[in-house]
Design an enzyme around this catalytic site. Structure first.
Site, PDB file in Angstrom:
ATOM      1  N   HIS A 129      12.479   9.125  12.431  1.00 27.58           N
ATOM      2  CA  HIS A 129      11.411   7.896  12.226  1.00 27.58           C
ATOM      3  C   HIS A 129      10.094   8.484  12.436  1.00 27.58           C
ATOM      4  O   HIS A 129       9.188   8.186  13.156  1.00 27.58           O
ATOM      5  CB  HIS A 129      11.511   6.773  13.161  1.00 27.58           C
ATOM      6  CG  HIS A 129      10.616   5.660  12.762  1.00 27.58           C
ATOM      7  ND1 HIS A 129      11.012   4.382  12.993  1.00 27.58           N
ATOM      8  CD2 HIS A 129       9.480   5.569  11.890  1.00 27.58           C
ATOM      9  CE1 HIS A 129      10.254   3.407  12.485  1.00 27.58           C
ATOM     10  NE2 HIS A 129       9.361   4.206  11.777  1.00 27.58           N
ATOM     11  N   ILE A 130       9.542   9.816  11.544  1.00 25.63           N
ATOM     12  CA  ILE A 130       8.493  10.332  11.407  1.00 25.63           C
ATOM     13  C   ILE A 130       7.515  10.080  10.195  1.00 25.63           C
ATOM     14  O   ILE A 130       6.551  10.880  10.093  1.00 25.63           O
ATOM     15  CB  ILE A 130       8.744  12.071  11.605  1.00 25.63           C
ATOM     16  CG1 ILE A 130       9.611  12.614  10.320  1.00 25.63           C
ATOM     17  CG2 ILE A 130       9.064  12.378  12.936  1.00 25.63           C
ATOM     18  CD1 ILE A 130       9.599  13.937  10.465  1.00 25.63           C
ATOM     19  N   GLU A 169      17.675   2.249  16.360  1.00 27.57           N
ATOM     20  CA  GLU A 169      17.123   3.508  16.616  1.00 27.57           C
ATOM     21  C   GLU A 169      17.195   3.359  18.196  1.00 27.57           C
ATOM     22  O   GLU A 169      17.038   2.419  18.723  1.00 27.57           O
ATOM     23  CB  GLU A 169      15.769   3.587  16.149  1.00 27.57           C
ATOM     24  CG  GLU A 169      15.715   3.683  14.745  1.00 27.57           C
ATOM     25  CD  GLU A 169      14.185   3.805  14.010  1.00 27.57           C
ATOM     26  OE1 GLU A 169      13.286   3.830  14.998  1.00 27.57           O
ATOM     27  OE2 GLU A 169      14.256   3.854  12.950  1.00 27.57           O
ATOM     28  N   ARG A 204       0.824  -1.091   0.051  1.00 28.39           N
ATOM     29  CA  ARG A 204       0.137  -0.087  -0.184  1.00 28.39           C
ATOM     30  C   ARG A 204       0.969   1.237  -0.075  1.00 28.39           C
ATOM     31  O   ARG A 204       0.590   2.294  -0.483  1.00 28.39           O
ATOM     32  CB  ARG A 204      -0.907  -0.086   1.146  1.00 28.39           C
ATOM     33  CG  ARG A 204      -2.130  -0.910   1.087  1.00 28.39           C
ATOM     34  CD  ARG A 204      -2.843  -0.937   2.237  1.00 28.39           C
ATOM     35  NE  ARG A 204      -2.137  -1.267   3.602  1.00 28.39           N
ATOM     36  CZ  ARG A 204      -2.172  -2.385   4.198  1.00 28.39           C
ATOM     37  NH1 ARG A 204      -3.027  -3.356   3.795  1.00 28.39           N
ATOM     38  NH2 ARG A 204      -1.204  -2.754   5.187  1.00 28.39           N
ATOM     39  N   ILE A 205       2.042   1.203   0.854  1.00 28.14           N
ATOM     40  CA  ILE A 205       2.927   2.457   0.770  1.00 28.14           C
ATOM     41  C   ILE A 205       3.459   2.701  -0.565  1.00 28.14           C
ATOM     42  O   ILE A 205       3.563   3.999  -0.968  1.00 28.14           O
ATOM     43  CB  ILE A 205       3.760   2.480   2.201  1.00 28.14           C
ATOM     44  CG1 ILE A 205       2.814   2.484   3.435  1.00 28.14           C
ATOM     45  CG2 ILE A 205       4.643   3.801   2.057  1.00 28.14           C
ATOM     46  CD1 ILE A 205       3.545   2.216   4.571  1.00 28.14           C
ATOM     47  N   ALA A 263      11.187   2.542   5.345  1.00 31.09           N
ATOM     48  CA  ALA A 263      10.761   1.437   5.604  1.00 31.09           C
ATOM     49  C   ALA A 263      11.213   0.923   7.155  1.00 31.09           C
ATOM     50  O   ALA A 263      10.366   1.245   8.151  1.00 31.09           O
ATOM     51  CB  ALA A 263      10.955   0.076   4.705  1.00 31.09           C
ATOM     52  N   ARG A 264      12.123   0.322   6.993  1.00 28.48           N
ATOM     53  CA  ARG A 264      12.745  -0.227   8.616  1.00 28.48           C
ATOM     54  C   ARG A 264      14.308  -0.106   8.213  1.00 28.48           C
ATOM     55  O   ARG A 264      14.890  -0.368   7.283  1.00 28.48           O
ATOM     56  CB  ARG A 264      12.302  -1.462   8.790  1.00 28.48           C
ATOM     57  CG  ARG A 264      11.229  -1.723   9.573  1.00 28.48           C
ATOM     58  CD  ARG A 264      11.075  -1.056  10.994  1.00 28.48           C
ATOM     59  NE  ARG A 264       9.778  -1.002  11.487  1.00 28.48           N
ATOM     60  CZ  ARG A 264       8.893  -0.501  11.349  1.00 28.48           C
ATOM     61  NH1 ARG A 264       8.816   0.452  10.635  1.00 28.48           N
ATOM     62  NH2 ARG A 264       7.622  -0.662  12.067  1.00 28.48           N
ATOM     63  N   ARG A 315       9.046  -9.913  -5.295  1.00 29.01           N
ATOM     64  CA  ARG A 315       9.369 -11.237  -5.795  1.00 29.01           C
ATOM     65  C   ARG A 315       8.277 -11.575  -6.639  1.00 29.01           C
ATOM     66  O   ARG A 315       8.531 -12.533  -7.699  1.00 29.01           O
ATOM     67  CB  ARG A 315       9.197 -12.192  -4.697  1.00 29.01           C
ATOM     68  CG  ARG A 315      10.716 -12.039  -3.974  1.00 29.01           C
ATOM     69  CD  ARG A 315      10.703 -12.824  -2.710  1.00 29.01           C
ATOM     70  NE  ARG A 315       9.754 -12.341  -1.605  1.00 29.01           N
ATOM     71  CZ  ARG A 315       9.832 -12.875  -0.469  1.00 29.01           C
ATOM     72  NH1 ARG A 315      10.503 -14.003  -0.052  1.00 29.01           N
ATOM     73  NH2 ARG A 315       8.792 -12.645   0.501  1.00 29.01           N
TER      74      ARG A 315
HETATM   75  C1  DGY Z   1       4.873   1.559  11.303  1.00 25.32           C
HETATM   76  O1  DGY Z   1       3.829   2.000  11.433  1.00 25.32           O
HETATM   77  O2  DGY Z   1       5.581   0.502  11.054  1.00 25.32           O
HETATM   78  C2  DGY Z   1       5.751   3.016  11.109  1.00 25.32           C
HETATM   79  O3  DGY Z   1       7.068   2.566  11.128  1.00 25.32           O
HETATM   80  C3  DGY Z   1       5.459   3.910  12.316  1.00 25.32           C
HETATM   81  O4  DGY Z   1       4.370   4.378  12.158  1.00 25.32           O
END
Ligand code: DGY
Length: 317
Positions: free
Chosen positions: A280-281, A262, A157-158, A232-233, A178
């Site tokens: 991370h906002i 983090e 979705r993102i 993402a992460r 994939r």
């Molecule tokens: C999440 O939701 O996984 C984000 O990293 C924080 O909103």
């Protein structure tokens, strides 16, 4: 009446569904991250936990809750902070917050795409520190975003929300997953996507297969004019390798919202050139963070009512 513990302070109204149903909601009066022992204690003495990505809900915490704890509702879409396999084993349902933060996170990804490509941080930093001595035709020469090729790694979705924005900038949109999405722009081969993109934006969850997905080798495949964006992460990118690539100018710029450890940021990344760093906002708007807390609470509420929440990530017994 069930007992629910929220591990940290949440946006106003976020726990309202649980309160309105008459449950006993214990809310933290400060915003401190609880220790492992405090989390285990909360798990042991609660029917539901409403937690955040800063809480490590590991096997020990879940084991402490086994028998009483029925649901862990994470106020985040990512749930790599939770040992989902252990939760399954102890019959504890895990919920997350899908669908409510896509647009807000995509907005931030685009902010980083624009800011990193146009060197906004370096330029602003010079201006604020009195280092700007007037307009110059050779100053702060960034890269155009409009018309560029963007490579989206992950197309959930993102990723798709970023693609919609990119089309508004007349960009050529590629995506790598994939499995074939059947959507124009799908690239089966990550290396090829990295080689052909002007901007690479990451939208994969953290898992054993995506940890350090972008390391020194992958960075070396990117164009020296390319920009890397990560919302993402953190551990999806090898931060040290990225800092080296920026220092050696083998990638042009980076926009990073998430970090490997983090709240620590790799010291070389902190001093790397042409880099925009945010704490991370991605989902950080009042509306979205409130909605996330409500969705997590609704998931917990459903489990406590013996229903199947739509936002469960684990098998519902
Ligand atoms: C999440 O939701 O996984 C984000 O990293 C924080 O909103």
């Amino acid at each position: 009446m069930a007992r629910i513990t929220a591990t940290r302070r949440l946006p106003e109204g976020g726990l309202e569904p649980l309160r309105a149903a008459g449950h006993d909601v214990i809310e933290s009066d400060d915003d401190r991250v609880l220790s492992a022992a405090e989390l285990a204690d909360a798990a042991r003495n609660s029917d539901a936990l409403v937690c955040l990505l800063t809480d490590r809900i590991d096997r020990e915490v879940l084991q402490a809750g086994a028998g009483r704890l029925r649901v862990v509702a994470n106020v985040a879409v990512g749930y790599d902070n939770i040992d989902v396999a252990a939760a399954n084993e102890f019959g504890i349902i895990v919920c997350n917050t899908p669908g409510v933060l896509d647009e807000t996170t995509a907005d931030l990804a685009f902010l980083l795409i624009l800011a990193a490509s146009r060197l906004a941080h370096d330029a602003e930093d010079d201006l604020r520190k009195g280092r700007w001595d007037g307009w110059g035709i050779m100053q702060y020469l960034g890269r155009d975003v409009h018309g560029a090729t963007i490579g989206l790694v992950g197309y959930g979705r993102i990723g798709q929300a970023v693609a919609r924005r990119a089309r508004g900038f007349d960009m050529n949109v590629l995506h790598h997953t994939r499995n074939d999405t059947g959507i124009p722009g799908w690239e089966s081969n990550l290396d090829r996507l990295l080689e052909s993109s002007d901007i690479v934006s990451l939208h994969v969850p953290l898992s054993d297969t995506t940890r350090h997905l972008i390391g020194a080798r992958e960075l070396s495949l990117m164009k020296p004019t390319a920009v890397l964006v990560n919302t993402a992460r953190g551990p999806v990118v090898d931060e040290e390798a990225l800092a080296i690539a920026l220092e050696n100018e083998t990638v042009f710029a980076a926009g990073i919202d998430v970090f490997e450890r983090e709240p620590r940021v790799h010291p070389r990344l902190l001093t790397a050139p042409r880099t925009v760093l945010l704490p991370h906002i991605g989902s950080g708007s009042i509306e979205t963070r409130t909605r996330m807390a409500v969705v997590a609470s609704e998931g917990a509420l459903a489990v406590l009512a013996g229903e199947s929440p739509t936002n469960a990530v684990t098998r519902v017994p």
